[in-house]
Design an enzyme around this catalytic site. Sequence first.
Site, PDB file in Angstrom:
ATOM      1  N   TYR A 181      41.846  43.600  41.082  1.00  0.00           N
ATOM      2  CA  TYR A 181      42.345  44.964  41.224  1.00  0.00           C
ATOM      3  C   TYR A 181      41.644  45.664  42.389  1.00  0.00           C
ATOM      4  CZ  TYR A 181      44.521  44.188  36.689  1.00  0.00           C
ATOM      5  OH  TYR A 181      45.280  43.684  35.667  1.00  0.00           O
ATOM      6  N   ASN A 186      54.410  48.655  36.407  1.00  0.00           N
ATOM      7  CA  ASN A 186      55.234  47.960  37.388  1.00  0.00           C
ATOM      8  C   ASN A 186      56.670  47.794  36.887  1.00  0.00           C
ATOM      9  OD1 ASN A 186      56.251  46.337  39.416  1.00  0.00           O
ATOM     10  ND2 ASN A 186      55.003  44.565  38.897  1.00  0.00           N
ATOM     11  N   CYS A 194      52.548  41.439  39.620  1.00  0.00           N
ATOM     12  CA  CYS A 194      51.276  41.922  39.061  1.00  0.00           C
ATOM     13  C   CYS A 194      50.546  40.871  38.231  1.00  0.00           C
ATOM     14  CB  CYS A 194      51.513  43.177  38.229  1.00  0.00           C
ATOM     15  SG  CYS A 194      51.761  44.639  39.256  1.00  0.00           S
ATOM     16  N   HIS A 195      51.252  39.829  37.830  1.00  0.00           N
ATOM     17  CA  HIS A 195      50.547  38.755  37.101  1.00  0.00           C
ATOM     18  C   HIS A 195      49.530  38.058  38.011  1.00  0.00           C
ATOM     19  CE1 HIS A 195      54.007  36.713  38.933  1.00  0.00           C
ATOM     20  NE2 HIS A 195      53.255  35.618  38.941  1.00  0.00           N
ATOM     21  N   GLU A 245      52.721  28.741  38.536  1.00  0.00           N
ATOM     22  CA  GLU A 245      52.367  28.767  39.954  1.00  0.00           C
ATOM     23  C   GLU A 245      51.149  27.896  40.260  1.00  0.00           C
ATOM     24  OE1 GLU A 245      51.996  32.829  41.156  1.00  0.00           O
ATOM     25  OE2 GLU A 245      54.001  33.337  40.451  1.00  0.00           O
TER      26      GLU A 245
END
Length: 152
Positions: free
Chosen positions: A90, A113, A121-122, A148
């Site tokens: 963050y 979001n 945002c993940h 991912e």
Amino acid sequence: MDVVEYEAPGWGVGELYLADGTLLYHELPRVGDAPAGEGSHELAERIRAYFRGEAVEFDDVELDLEWATPFQAAVADVLRNVPRGEVVTYGELAALAGYPNAQRAAGTFCAGNRFPLVVPCHRVVGASGLGSYGSLGLDYKRRLLALEGVEL
């Protein structure tokens, strides 16, 4: 406004809210009933591909950011450029957006979001751990990151 429901097997049912090709809001899939009349839309197809584990990009999706403050728009822009398979904290997100020491505000942006996956945002984690992921929870965030290739 168009509402497009889509199903991502193993994930659930999500929704896209669009106006004239611009994404207004996106609901990630949640466990539930299959959509009554699953809509067809190119973005829904790309999202389904993402949930199958394909390396899909969303950087060309037009977003409705008229509501955003300059800070929120800057955070969204930076976050859209965090590559698949990478994470930022963050604090790093805030600094990259030009607002050092605004990590809490970056977290607040992520919590609200409207465009998950498109504004990923993940991919934002806490300085000392995974961070949070709202009502969907940490297991959901871990699953997204695992798609991912990120293990935390």
